[in-house]
Write an enzyme that holds these catalytic residues in place. Structure first.
Site, PDB file in Angstrom:
ATOM      1  N   ARG A  91       0.804  -1.243   0.000  1.00 24.93           N
ATOM      2  CA  ARG A  91       0.000   0.000   0.000  1.00 24.93           C
ATOM      3  C   ARG A  91       0.826   1.277   0.000  1.00 24.93           C
ATOM      4  NH1 ARG A  91      -2.777  -3.108   2.700  1.00 24.93           N
ATOM      5  NH2 ARG A  91      -0.956  -4.432   2.874  1.00 24.93           N
ATOM      6  N   THR A  92       1.983   1.282   0.624  1.00 24.63           N
ATOM      7  CA  THR A  92       2.781   2.525   0.586  1.00 24.63           C
ATOM      8  C   THR A  92       3.248   2.759  -0.848  1.00 24.63           C
ATOM      9  OG1 THR A  92       3.525   1.983   2.806  1.00 24.63           O
ATOM     10  CG2 THR A  92       4.676   3.769   1.696  1.00 24.63           C
ATOM     11  N   ARG A 141      11.798   3.389   0.313  1.00 21.04           N
ATOM     12  CA  ARG A 141      11.646   2.466   1.444  1.00 21.04           C
ATOM     13  C   ARG A 141      12.879   1.575   1.457  1.00 21.04           C
ATOM     14  NH1 ARG A 141       6.673  -1.219   3.335  1.00 21.04           N
ATOM     15  NH2 ARG A 141       6.017   0.860   3.933  1.00 21.04           N
TER      16      ARG A 141
END
Ligand code: CP
Length: 354
Positions: A91-92, A141
């Protein structure tokens, strides 16, 4: 005798700079008094949060119709974003990707360092410098704590700096998750987060989302937090000290049921072995007392909301999904709007969103 470095000297030396108190280095990640790199939840002031909530609310309204969506997609159509996600994400990654598309930005991505020249031995620093040759913003990330900050520190000293957004770095911070969590609380509580009692449950020791969300509580009045976890996964001392320094009362307990009836929001988290399951010690922990079960819906207040950063495993019974107080699916969608708002703000086009 060890020499004390000046701030300028520290800026040249990563190890020294990394150790500085955040207040001392905050301006290194700003431009003209505005956030430039979004790396820590502590950067998000109440004033900035309110600005971002307003932009996100406007974006969701304006883009409902094609004409509005086309207008918004024209605002950053000259910008390109790099999504460097070398730690798993659903989802990120998707919410940032779609937020970029809402704003009209073109995107590139690397989702596994084995497909980049890092596999040939290229350093992290050279890798991210290469991104900055092609794009206007890096959203990253990474499994290593501090990696997003290192990237921003490095690029800010080059002649082609680009903003860096931390989309999760190791187990230390996930500031844009905290942003979407607080946006969800803001929406669900009709703009009134003050005075609320928040219960955070699960693997608090290795949960970067609860760490970042705890930092944001400094922006609200009369907040209190109950931390519920197995003794092996208690919230870390640095966060408890931060809360103490900001006069935010908290409790720590292993008795989930004891804090449920008073909660205004219950924030569930999963066990996060991916960060350091070296000896498999978490397998020995009985996590079941920290599950939210269907019968708990009768214990929490009618106005209490249930959040989760997701993904979940067993810690929320899927039967709870149909209860209107379970807001985690709305929460993940809020992430797309607030991340679009953040990029609009970083690129300074917020006044064009009317
Ligand atoms: N909440 C969150 O960070 O989810 P992903 O790992 O799927 O991105």
């Amino acid at each position: 005798m060890e020499k004390t470095l000046t701030k300028n000297e520290s800026e040249q030396n990563w190890e020294e700079f990394f150790k500085l108190d955040l207040n001392e280095k905050m301006d290194f990640y700003e431009r003209e008094g505005k956030i430039y790199d979004c790396l820590f939840a502590q950067q998000l002031s109440k004033k900035l949060l309110d600005v971002l909530f307003d932009i996100a609310d406007k974006l969701r309204k304006i883009t409902k119709e094609k004409e509005g969506a086309d207008y918004i997609a024209s605002l950053l159509s000259h910008k390109r974003a790099m999504l460097y996600f070398v730690q798993p994400s659903t989802r990120t990654f998707l919410s940032f990707l779609n937020a970029c598309h809402i704003m009209g930005m073109k995107t590139s991505e690397i989702r596994d360092s084995s497909t980049s020249s890092e596999v040939k031995g290229e350093s992290h620093d050279d890798t991210v410098r290469t991104f900055s040759s092609y794009v206007d913003i890096i959203i990253m990330r990474h499994p290593k704590p501090g990696s997003a900050e290192r990237t921003a520190w490095l690029l800010n000293k080059t002649n082609r700096p680009v903003p860096v957004i931390n989309a999760g770095s190791g187990k230390d911070q996930h500031p844009t998750q905290a942003l979407l969590d607080i946006y969800t609380l803001h929406r669900q509580f009709n703009g009134n987060i003050d005075g609320k009692r928040i219960v955070m449950v699960g693997d608090l020791k290795r949960g970067r989302t609860v760490r970042s969300l705890s930092y944001l509580m400094k922006n609200y009045k009369d907040i209190s937090i109950d931390f519920v976890s197995p003794k092996e996964f208690k919230m870390e001392r640095d966060i408890l000290d931060f809360l103490k320094n900001h006069n935010i009362p908290y409790t720590e307990t292993e008795d989930f049921a004891s804090v449920m009836p008073q909660a205004d929001a219950v924030y569930m988290t999963r066990i996060q072995d991916e960060h350091d399951n070296i000896s498999g010690e978490s397998k020995k922990v009985d996590y079941s007392p920290f599950y939210f079960k269907e019968e708990h819906l009768k214990i929490i207040k009618p106005s209490c909301i249930l959040l989760h950063p997701l993904p979940r495993r067993f810690e929320i019974d899927a039967q709870a999904d149909k209860d209107e107080r379970a807001v985690y699916w709305r929460q993940e969608r809020n992430g797309m709007w607030i991340r679009a708002a953040l990029m609009a703000y970083i690129f300074g086009i917020e006044k064009k969103i009317k």
